[in-house]
Every structure is written in C-alpha cells, then in structure tokens.
Scaffold this motif. Structure first.
Motif, PDB file in Angstrom:
ATOM      1  N   TYR A 117      30.439  42.411  32.866  1.00 16.07           N
ATOM      2  CA  TYR A 117      29.977  41.524  31.809  1.00 16.07           C
ATOM      3  C   TYR A 117      29.161  40.407  32.451  1.00 16.07           C
ATOM      4  O   TYR A 117      29.344  40.088  33.620  1.00 16.07           O
ATOM      5  CB  TYR A 117      31.159  40.902  31.051  1.00 16.07           C
ATOM      6  N   GLN A 145      28.033  36.327  31.712  1.00 19.66           N
ATOM      7  CA  GLN A 145      28.291  35.141  30.885  1.00 19.66           C
ATOM      8  C   GLN A 145      27.296  34.048  31.254  1.00 19.66           C
ATOM      9  O   GLN A 145      27.412  33.426  32.306  1.00 19.66           O
ATOM     10  CB  GLN A 145      29.732  34.661  31.068  1.00 19.66           C
ATOM     11  N   GLY A 197      27.364  28.395  28.372  1.00 17.73           N
ATOM     12  CA  GLY A 197      27.580  28.070  26.964  1.00 17.73           C
ATOM     13  C   GLY A 197      27.722  29.276  26.049  1.00 17.73           C
ATOM     14  O   GLY A 197      27.784  29.123  24.824  1.00 17.73           O
ATOM     15  N   GLN A 198      27.779  30.450  26.641  1.00 13.86           N
ATOM     16  CA  GLN A 198      27.899  31.681  25.857  1.00 13.86           C
ATOM     17  C   GLN A 198      29.176  32.433  26.218  1.00 13.86           C
ATOM     18  O   GLN A 198      29.792  32.173  27.259  1.00 13.86           O
ATOM     19  CB  GLN A 198      26.702  32.612  26.142  1.00 13.86           C
ATOM     20  N   GLY A 199      29.557  33.357  25.354  1.00 12.04           N
ATOM     21  CA  GLY A 199      30.641  34.258  25.710  1.00 12.04           C
ATOM     22  C   GLY A 199      30.128  35.375  26.599  1.00 12.04           C
ATOM     23  O   GLY A 199      28.917  35.598  26.695  1.00 12.04           O
ATOM     24  N   PRO A 200      31.026  36.089  27.261  1.00 10.96           N
ATOM     25  CA  PRO A 200      30.594  37.218  28.082  1.00 10.96           C
ATOM     26  C   PRO A 200      29.897  38.286  27.239  1.00 10.96           C
ATOM     27  O   PRO A 200      30.268  38.521  26.093  1.00 10.96           O
ATOM     28  CB  PRO A 200      31.910  37.752  28.660  1.00 10.96           C
ATOM     29  N   PHE A 245      28.694  42.373  27.340  1.00 13.69           N
ATOM     30  CA  PHE A 245      28.932  43.663  27.982  1.00 13.69           C
ATOM     31  C   PHE A 245      27.671  44.179  28.668  1.00 13.69           C
ATOM     32  O   PHE A 245      26.573  44.120  28.096  1.00 13.69           O
ATOM     33  CB  PHE A 245      29.378  44.672  26.920  1.00 13.69           C
ATOM     34  N   LEU A 251      30.937  38.837  35.498  1.00 17.86           N
ATOM     35  CA  LEU A 251      32.365  39.136  35.499  1.00 17.86           C
ATOM     36  C   LEU A 251      32.603  40.632  35.573  1.00 17.86           C
ATOM     37  O   LEU A 251      31.908  41.415  34.933  1.00 17.86           O
ATOM     38  CB  LEU A 251      33.010  38.624  34.201  1.00 17.86           C
ATOM     39  N   SER A 267      37.410  36.810  38.925  1.00 17.39           N
ATOM     40  CA  SER A 267      36.980  35.420  38.785  1.00 17.39           C
ATOM     41  C   SER A 267      35.470  35.267  38.744  1.00 17.39           C
ATOM     42  O   SER A 267      34.977  34.155  38.599  1.00 17.39           O
ATOM     43  CB  SER A 267      37.549  34.570  39.921  1.00 17.39           C
ATOM     44  N   GLY A 268      34.756  36.365  38.887  1.00 17.42           N
ATOM     45  CA  GLY A 268      33.324  36.335  38.691  1.00 17.42           C
ATOM     46  C   GLY A 268      32.510  35.915  39.898  1.00 17.42           C
ATOM     47  O   GLY A 268      33.029  35.366  40.870  1.00 17.42           O
ATOM     48  N   THR A 269      31.227  36.204  39.821  1.00 15.67           N
ATOM     49  CA  THR A 269      30.231  35.721  40.780  1.00 15.67           C
ATOM     50  C   THR A 269      29.254  34.866  40.006  1.00 15.67           C
ATOM     51  O   THR A 269      28.654  35.325  39.033  1.00 15.67           O
ATOM     52  CB  THR A 269      29.465  36.871  41.449  1.00 15.67           C
ATOM     53  N   ARG A 270      29.119  33.611  40.443  1.00 17.51           N
ATOM     54  CA  ARG A 270      28.118  32.736  39.820  1.00 17.51           C
ATOM     55  C   ARG A 270      26.800  32.927  40.535  1.00 17.51           C
ATOM     56  O   ARG A 270      26.675  32.600  41.714  1.00 17.51           O
ATOM     57  CB  ARG A 270      28.545  31.270  39.893  1.00 17.51           C
TER      58      ARG A 270
END
Lengths: 115, 112
Positions: free
Chosen positions: A35, A37, A40-43, A45, A91, A108-111
């Motif tokens: 996903y 993200q 300010g938005q939701g994840p 797909f 994510l 925990s994701g990659t920014r």
C-alpha cells in the motif's frame, strides 16, 4: 520473523533515480500486500501477491512501478524514474493465504522522499 | 466510484472524555468494514464489521455498523493519552476479502 519488516525505514532520493523498497513478511505468510500512504491520506492498495505471483496489481499507478516476490517470501517494490509525487510512506502487509483483511499484519513502512 | 469519508478529520479531547468517530461509505457490493489505529506508521487492526456482525466491543472501544445509513461509528470511552493516534476506516467490497479502500482517517489527540 516476529513481524513484518520493511527496509529501509527512510529513503531520500533525487528525482529521476531508481529505488527499491524491501518487505520481509511474517514467516509462513504466503499473502503479501503493498500500500502507499501519501501525506494526509489513507493507505491506497498497490498490489497483492499469492506466493510468488502477483494475483492483483490493479493499484500500481503506472509502469514505473513494479514489484517482485521471486521465492514467495521477501518482496521488493521497484520504482523507476522517481517523481516528487511518489513521495509517500510505502506500507507492506502479510497474512495467511485465504485470510481476509482482518488477518493483515502491517509493517512500519518505508518513508520515501523524492527531492 | 466507491469511497469512504471519515469525520471529523481531527479531534482534541481531554483524558477521560468519550469520543465518537464517524465513517460513511458509498460502495457497490459491500463486504466488510474495518477500523484500524495508526500510531507512527503501522496500522493495527481494531474491528471488522459485516452484515452478520454489526457490533463489536473490546475494552473501552466499541464499533457499530449501520447498513441502512451506510455508516459506522467508533466509540472510545474514558480516553487515555495512549489513545492518541490516527483512526482509519476501510472497506472491502465485491469478490475481494483482501483489498482495502481507506478513508483519510481521524487524528485523535488526547491531552492529559
């Protein structure tokens, strides 16, 4: 492993460069999801893997995005010719095959920041 | 186009208050609605609601699905500072039990 592991946790790249983001799912989880993200938005797909194959890649925004999972475990999301609009948290989640979304465990994701 | 709208977008309360977060959806062929709590980056699962399970409760958190009004609420009673997070609502639709469509989330801040 105990949880879904994503590396790197942060990545800064220049516009136009190529990046790879890695996801190591929970051991035994054959289903894997990516996903994205944005701030300010939701994840949103991107893609779903059953084992080694992409069962649903309908969320990939364009052909600059590609994901692989060659051995049915670790997955890599690849982004070519990055653009500033690609900046987001990416994510990864995994689950047992056949489980619904309530069985997801997210990493925990990659920014990713594209400058 | 399927969509989900959450309100409010942000909320600030004091410890001990009760809060209600809202989620409304427009979706063809609804399958399930899920709530997540997102602290830092990883969303963690709270509840899943379906036609056969329209009310769920866990400790101070509870959620109800109103299929007639196409909405859901998440209630948190006796809030604590540890409840501060983004709360995300999402649905699954059609033949997919895995593909989530998320709302933008509600940012809850609980002050001591």
């Amino acid at each position: 492993g105990a949880g879904v592991s994503q590396t790197p946790s942060n990545k800064v790249t220049e516009k136009g460069k190529y990046v790879e983001l890695r996801c190591d799912p929970i051991s035994g989880h054959t289903a894997l999801y990516w996903y994205r993200q944005s701030l300010g938005q939701g994840p949103e797909f991107l893609i779903y893997f059953q084992g080694t194959g992409a069962a649903d890649d309908s969320g990939l925004p364009n052909d600059r995005f590609f994901a692989v999972r060659p051995e049915g475990s670790v997955s890599t999301l690849k982004i070519q010719r990055t653009e500033r609009g690609d900046s987001a948290v990416y994510l990864c989640a995994s689950s047992l095959i056949g489980q619904g979304a309530d069985g997801y465990t997210f990493g925990s994701g990659t920014r990713l920041t594209v400058v | 186009e399927d969509k989900v709208v959450q309100s409010p977008l942000s909320l600030v309360v004091h410890e001990g208050d009760t809060v209600t977060l809202n989620c409304s959806y427009e979706v063809t062929n609804f399958r399930s609605l899920l709530w997540y709590k997102q602290e830092k980056k990883a969303p963690t699962f709270l509840f899943m609601l379906t036609s056969s399970g329209i009310e769920k409760k866990s400790g101070r958190l509870s959620s109800i699905l109103d299929k007639k009004e196409l909405s859901s609420i998440l209630n948190i009673t006796a809030t604590q500072t540890g409840d501060s997070a983004i709360y995300l609502c999402a649905f699954c639709s059609g033949g997919s039990n895995y593909k989530l469509t998320f709302g933008k989330g509600t940012l809850l801040t609980v002050n001591p």
